[in-house]
Design an enzyme around this catalytic site. Structure first.
Site, PDB file in Angstrom:
ATOM      1  N   HIS A   1      -9.944  -5.873  10.332  1.00 45.41           N
ATOM      2  CA  HIS A   1     -10.494  -5.634   8.990  1.00 45.41           C
ATOM      3  C   HIS A   1     -11.866  -4.972   9.046  1.00 45.41           C
ATOM      4  O   HIS A   1     -12.570  -4.937   8.043  1.00 45.41           O
ATOM      5  CB  HIS A   1     -10.617  -6.951   8.217  1.00 45.41           C
ATOM      6  CG  HIS A   1      -9.311  -7.546   7.810  1.00 45.41           C
ATOM      7  ND1 HIS A   1      -8.431  -8.071   8.720  1.00 45.41           N
ATOM      8  CD2 HIS A   1      -8.734  -7.693   6.593  1.00 45.41           C
ATOM      9  CE1 HIS A   1      -7.367  -8.535   8.082  1.00 45.41           C
ATOM     10  NE2 HIS A   1      -7.522  -8.309   6.794  1.00 45.41           N
TER      11      HIS A   1
ATOM     12  N   GLU B   1       0.812  -1.221   0.000  1.00 43.47           N
ATOM     13  CA  GLU B   1       0.000   0.000   0.000  1.00 43.47           C
ATOM     14  C   GLU B   1       0.844   1.268   0.000  1.00 43.47           C
ATOM     15  O   GLU B   1       0.526   2.236  -0.697  1.00 43.47           O
ATOM     16  CB  GLU B   1      -0.954  -0.013   1.198  1.00 43.47           C
ATOM     17  CG  GLU B   1      -2.126  -0.957   1.059  1.00 43.47           C
ATOM     18  CD  GLU B   1      -1.784  -2.404   1.364  1.00 43.47           C
ATOM     19  OE1 GLU B   1      -2.652  -3.277   1.183  1.00 43.47           O
ATOM     20  OE2 GLU B   1      -0.641  -2.657   1.790  1.00 43.47           O
TER      21      GLU B   1
END
Length: 336
Positions: free
Chosen positions: A129, A60
């Site tokens: 998450h 990322e």
């Protein structure tokens, strides 16, 4: 008008903008061959090719940094980070580079970058998450943060985000992808920084964004039938810039407010809204501002515990009833 899901509105808007502007390109994990974890980018690789729909490594920080550089050189990248939780790995690039380059270099470079990312719980994805950490980005000057709650706003605000010359975090919610609604056929961008009164009312103001704005509308319609309470719903839509004026004007009319959010209560977005109401509508308030938020725990995996931790329609209903009862009001009238 067309009826479509939130997911389809996003996909169609990406396609429209890629056809309109050859400088728009997509980057992200599994967005090409696999067509995205949530199928937002389905069909786009086949139409636009690998040059404009780029599958990236699981890195990322790396691909967000690459997108920032591409934006500085004149492209308009739309980055998909698979979940907002993974954006933490790119925090330095987003906060210390994308948000600051324009100001640090005296306006010599712009960063027309969009970062699309979903958040939210309720899908049994576990604590790491399922977070709502949009506050991290809404806190930072130089960033714009939008959080549409319905397909129409998903389209109009994504149009606005892609055409904006500043970095925009485009917050989605996993629970909204299958939500359906009317979407205008024209491609008029929305206004970043403008809230919407999605349901006018006279008894109490409910302020929310993203999934909780949809919950607020459901509760408002139900309580109009069951309790005779006329609830005004303000959908923030944009977290930075924040439309304080619309919130304050609403509370000055209704004299009561409940603020909803999917994140944790402590230091949450709702705290900023409550402070805004106190600053701008204190003398109009008949009761303290109440807040409804997630339990202060890492979100459990077990479904029953996850459901218990997340704010629900019942929690909102209770907060509204308690607020009005505290001042002896019901359905716009004094309770005898």
């Amino acid at each position: 008008m067309s009826i479509m899901t939130y997911r389809q509105a996003l996909r169609d808007t990406l396609r429209t903008e890629m056809r309109r502007d050859p400088d728009v390109l997509l980057l992200g994990e599994e967005i090409g061959v696999f067509e995205g974890s949530y199928k937002i980018t389905a069909g786009l690789l086949a139409e636009f090719g690998e040059k404009r729909v780029r599958d990236t490594p699981i890195a990322e920080e790396g691909f967000t940094g690459a997108a920032i550089g591409a934006a500085m050189l004149g492209l308009r990248p739309v980055v998909e980070i698979m979940t907002i939780n993974f954006s933490l790995l790119a925090l330095d690039q987003i906060v210390n580079h994308a948000a600051k380059i324009y100001g640090m270099f005296g306006g010599q470079a712009r960063v027309p970058l969009v970062i699309r990312t979903p958040g939210g719980g309720g899908q049994q994805l576990g604590a790491t998450h399922s977070q709502n950490i949009e506050l991290y980005y809404a806190f930072v000057p130089g960033m714009k943060v939008v959080a549409p709650s319905n397909p129409a706003d998903a389209k109009s605000l994504l149009l606005a985000a892609i055409r904006d010359d500043d970095p925009v975090l485009f917050l989605e919610n996993l629970a909204l992808y299958n939500a359906k609604g009317e979407v205008p056929d024209d491609d008029t961008p929305g206004e970043i920084g403008r809230a919407a009164v999605t349901r006018p009312g006279r008894d109490i103001t409910v302020v929310a964004y993203s999934r909780m704005a949809a919950v607020a509308l459901t509760v408002a319609e139900r309580m109009a039938q069951t309790d005779g309470i006329d609830i005004e719903v303000v959908d923030l839509r944009s977290l930075r810039p924040l439309d304080r004026e619309t919130v304050v004007d609403s509370v000055r009319r209704t004299h009561c407010a409940v603020v909803l959010e999917d994140d944790w209560l402590t230091y949450g977005i709702g705290a900023e809204i409550a402070a805004t109401i106190s600053d701008g509508a204190f003398d109009w308030l008949d009761a303290p501002v109440r807040r409804v938020a997630m339990a202060e725990v890492p979100l459990p995996y077990a479904k029953t515990l996850e459901t218990a931790a997340l704010p629900s329609a019942d929690d909102v209903t209770t907060a509204i009833r308690q607020t009005l009862a505290s001042v002896g009001r019901r359905a716009g009238k004094d309770i005898p």
